[in-house]
Scaffold this active site. Structure first.
Site, short mmCIF file in Angstrom:
data_model
loop_
_atom_site.label_atom_id
_atom_site.label_comp_id
_atom_site.label_asym_id
_atom_site.label_seq_id
_atom_site.Cartn_x
_atom_site.Cartn_y
_atom_site.Cartn_z
N ASP A 153 -2.53 -10.51 -2.50
CA ASP A 153 -1.46 -9.50 -2.53
C ASP A 153 -0.83 -9.41 -1.15
O ASP A 153 -1.43 -9.83 -0.15
CB ASP A 153 -2.01 -8.13 -2.95
N SER A 154 0.35 -8.81 -1.10
CA SER A 154 1.00 -8.60 0.20
C SER A 154 0.23 -7.58 1.03
O SER A 154 0.41 -7.51 2.24
CB SER A 154 2.44 -8.12 -0.03
N TYR A 198 6.43 -7.21 1.22
CA TYR A 198 7.17 -8.41 0.82
C TYR A 198 8.43 -8.02 0.03
O TYR A 198 9.38 -8.78 -0.05
CB TYR A 198 6.31 -9.29 -0.09
N GLY A 199 8.38 -6.86 -0.56
CA GLY A 199 9.41 -6.46 -1.53
C GLY A 199 10.79 -6.25 -0.95
O GLY A 199 11.75 -6.03 -1.68
N CYS A 232 0.43 -9.64 -6.57
CA CYS A 232 1.72 -9.11 -6.09
C CYS A 232 2.84 -9.53 -7.04
O CYS A 232 3.05 -10.72 -7.29
CB CYS A 232 1.97 -9.68 -4.70
N ASN A 233 3.56 -8.55 -7.54
CA ASN A 233 4.68 -8.84 -8.45
C ASN A 233 5.78 -9.61 -7.74
O ASN A 233 6.42 -10.48 -8.33
CB ASN A 233 5.27 -7.54 -9.00
N GLU A 285 0.57 4.46 -0.34
CA GLU A 285 -0.31 4.06 0.77
C GLU A 285 -0.77 5.27 1.58
O GLU A 285 -1.83 5.26 2.19
CB GLU A 285 0.39 3.03 1.66
N CYS A 289 4.82 -3.31 -9.90
CA CYS A 289 4.45 -3.35 -8.48
C CYS A 289 2.99 -2.97 -8.43
O CYS A 289 2.55 -2.03 -9.11
CB CYS A 289 5.31 -2.36 -7.70
N THR A 290 2.25 -3.71 -7.60
CA THR A 290 0.80 -3.51 -7.55
C THR A 290 0.37 -2.06 -7.35
O THR A 290 -0.67 -1.64 -7.84
CB THR A 290 0.22 -4.32 -6.37
N HIS A 291 1.15 -1.33 -6.56
CA HIS A 291 0.74 0.03 -6.19
C HIS A 291 0.86 1.04 -7.34
O HIS A 291 0.18 2.06 -7.35
CB HIS A 291 1.61 0.55 -5.04
N1 DGL Z 1 2.62 -5.96 -3.71
C1 DGL Z 1 4.03 -5.71 -3.85
C2 DGL Z 1 4.45 -5.95 -5.31
O1 DGL Z 1 3.65 -5.86 -6.23
C3 DGL Z 1 4.42 -4.31 -3.40
C4 DGL Z 1 4.36 -4.11 -1.91
C5 DGL Z 1 5.29 -5.01 -1.14
O2 DGL Z 1 6.52 -4.77 -1.15
O3 DGL Z 1 4.79 -5.94 -0.53
O4 DGL Z 1 5.58 -6.25 -5.56
#
Ligand code: DGL
Length: 251
Positions: free
Chosen positions: A7-8, A39-40, A70-71, A150, A180-182
């Site tokens: 994941d990011s 990353y988003g 990570c999506n 977070e 999104c993972t969160h």
């Molecule tokens: N892990 C990212 C996702 O699922 C969310 C956080 C990011 O922007 O890196 O898209």
């Protein structure tokens, strides 16, 4: 089977939580690119480059399968990673779409995709939903939720005002893809916002469904070995992992 989870940052721990609940793997190697998250908000080239660097990291381990939790990575870098990986690489977008299809019988159902700016711009979810017959789809970039989560604000005024900001003008959806993972961490708050009258699609659960359909798991692993790595401050990531995953002590 041994699995890598990429994941990011820390958000992919929501996917690890589902993997642990279903006791699928004997070993889990987690890597969060905490030095370069989010990353988003980045462009495709950067996301692909970072993802291929993460892939190199996972090549140091004897894993059978890599899950990109990570999506954003799943939307942009899956093909490039697959081309260079000596193991299977699975993203979360396709499993999420399959889970949506399994959950909804009506192709006219209103599906709301919540994701980062990059994921929304990729149109990955929309394209795949369309291919499965869903035409009533709206995608919404809701990146503000990431730092709020977070910060541990899973309930309360700040989350509520942010949900108002993003959702107040939307038609009530039939289903929401937590793209999104969160976002599974605020699933209850989102469901509550929509009067608990909405189907939520969670990447972690979707990936478990996908794994159980595509791979053979011969035994359960109630106490897998699990190792956490991060590109910055791995101790902080391990602390969050212990907290979110209810790990009594580092395994
Ligand atoms: N892990 C990212 C996702 O699922 C969310 C956080 C990011 O922007 O890196 O898209």
């Amino acid at each position: 089977m041994r699995v890598g989870v990429f994941d990011s940052g820390i958000g992919g721990l929501t996917v690890v939580k589902s993997l642990l609940e279903h006791q699928l793997f004997e070993e889990i190697i987690y890597f969060g690119d905490t030095a370069r998250v989010p990353y988003g908000v980045k462009d495709k080239n950067t996301i692909v480059r970072y993802s291929l660097e993460a892939l190199e990291f996972f090549k140091n381990f004897e894993i059978d399968l890599l899950i990109t939790a990570c999506n954003t990575v799943s939307a942009y870098a899956l093909e490039e990673m697959r081309a260079q990986a000596p193991f299977d690489v699975i993203g979360v977008v396709e499993p999420g779409i399959i889970a949506t299809k399994n959950a909804l019988t009506d192709p006219n159902a209103k599906v709301l995709v919540l994701a980062t700016h990059a994921t929304v711009s990729s149109k990955a979810y929309e394209t795949m939903l369309k291919a499965r017959g869903f035409n009533n789809t709206i995608s919404k970039a809701t990146g503000l939720f990431v730092p709020i989560i977070e910060e541990g604000l899973f309930t309360g005024d700040i989350l509520r005002s942010t949900m108002d900001y993003y959702f107040k003008d939307l038609e009530h959806p039939d289903a929401i893809i937590l793209g999104c993972t969160h976002f599974p961490l605020i699933a209850d708050a989102i469901a509550d916002y929509f009067h608990n009258n909405v189907t939520l699609i969670h990447s972690g659960e979707a990936i478990v469904e996908y794994l159980e359909t595509h791979y053979v798991f011969t035994e359960k692993h109630p106490e897998p070995r699990i190792k956490f790595f991060a590109s910055e401050n791995p101790e902080a990531l391990r602390k969050v992992a212990q907290n979110w995953l209810d790990l009594p002590e580092e395994k």
